[in-house]
Design a protein around this motif. Structure first.
Motif, PDB file in Angstrom:
ATOM      1  N   TRP A 107      -2.079  -1.471  -3.962  1.00 31.36           N
ATOM      2  CA  TRP A 107      -3.182  -0.533  -3.763  1.00 31.36           C
ATOM      3  C   TRP A 107      -2.653   0.842  -3.402  1.00 31.36           C
ATOM      4  N   VAL A 135       0.840  -1.198   0.000  1.00 30.79           N
ATOM      5  CA  VAL A 135       0.000   0.000   0.000  1.00 30.79           C
ATOM      6  C   VAL A 135       0.868   1.239   0.000  1.00 30.79           C
ATOM      7  N   LEU A 170      -7.224  -5.185   3.586  1.00 29.19           N
ATOM      8  CA  LEU A 170      -6.774  -5.662   2.283  1.00 29.19           C
ATOM      9  C   LEU A 170      -5.742  -6.790   2.402  1.00 29.19           C
ATOM     10  N   ALA A 195      -9.532   2.675  -0.553  1.00 24.94           N
ATOM     11  CA  ALA A 195      -8.499   2.081  -1.413  1.00 24.94           C
ATOM     12  C   ALA A 195      -8.932   2.036  -2.867  1.00 24.94           C
ATOM     13  N   THR A 196      -7.924   2.148  -3.744  1.00 29.78           N
ATOM     14  CA  THR A 196      -8.103   1.923  -5.180  1.00 29.78           C
ATOM     15  C   THR A 196      -6.917   1.103  -5.678  1.00 29.78           C
ATOM     16  N   VAL A 227      -4.092   3.751  -0.900  1.00 29.99           N
ATOM     17  CA  VAL A 227      -5.107   4.119   0.080  1.00 29.99           C
ATOM     18  C   VAL A 227      -5.110   5.642   0.139  1.00 29.99           C
ATOM     19  N   ALA A 260      -5.655  -0.835   5.028  1.00 26.82           N
ATOM     20  CA  ALA A 260      -4.531  -1.672   4.589  1.00 26.82           C
ATOM     21  C   ALA A 260      -4.625  -3.070   5.199  1.00 26.82           C
ATOM     22  N   SER A 295      -6.172   4.653   7.448  1.00 28.12           N
ATOM     23  CA  SER A 295      -5.342   4.083   6.375  1.00 28.12           C
ATOM     24  C   SER A 295      -4.808   2.721   6.778  1.00 28.12           C
TER      25      SER A 295
END
Length: 178
Positions: free
Chosen positions: A83, A23, A116, A73-74, A85, A113, A109
């Motif tokens: 990712w 991330v 994910l 996230a993207t 974030v 994370a 964040s």
């Protein structure tokens, strides 16, 4: 430094967009559509996939934008990460204490994370650029929050600091936590 939860916290002087991590955290603006500073750099280096993912978020759950202190996230696009974030830091104020909002950026964040399954997270110094947060206080809040909140599956948190001044302030904040 290793936290009581076994997470390693490191400082790195360099360019956040050149980091290798699960991330990379973006100090975004509420629109999620890119901007200046870290946000603009991440969108430029990450490419159009990040902007497309942010537009999808705006079209669905975040029509009015992302609120200060929250995180989402993207994809990381062309960045060397899985990712991005995005979190919106507060603008510093001399008349209102917004410290809890800044701490929330780091906490949220890390939460995203961890959800994910990220093991490595790279942070910028959120709000200490154009948002005007004093670097020493921003470093203190960032380091304290990460030490308190980072838990497995996260194994390493890296503060990626753009210049020597930021590095020294984060180094002092980290030393004060030992």
């Amino acid at each position: 430094m290793r936290t009581s939860h076994g997470v390693t916290v490191r400082l790195v002087r360099g360019d956040l967009t050149r980091q290798t991590a699960d991330v990379i955290v973006n100090a975004a603006n509420s629109s999620l559509l890119g901007g200046g500073g870290v946000d603009g750099a991440i969108h430029r280096r990450g490419g159009p996939e990040i902007l497309a993912a942010c537009r999808e978020l705006r079209a669905s759950h975040y029509g009015k934008g992302l609120r200060t202190g929250q995180a989402v996230a993207t994809t990381a696009g062309a960045l060397d990460a899985r990712w991005v974030v995005h979190t919106v830091g507060p603008v510093w104020s001399s008349v209102e204490d917004r410290s809890a909002l800044l701490a929330s950026c780091y906490r949220e964040s890390l939460r995203v994370a961890a959800e994910l399954g990220a093991r490595t997270v790279a942070f910028p110094a959120i709000s200490t650029g154009i948002y005007g947060w004093p670097l020493d206080d921003g470093a203190r809040i960032a380091v304290r929050t990460v030490i308190e909140e980072a838990v497995p599956p996260v194994e390493e948190v890296r503060f990626v600091l753009f210049d020597d001044h930021a590095y020294v302030e984060f180094e002092s904040a980290l030393a004060a936590q030992r």
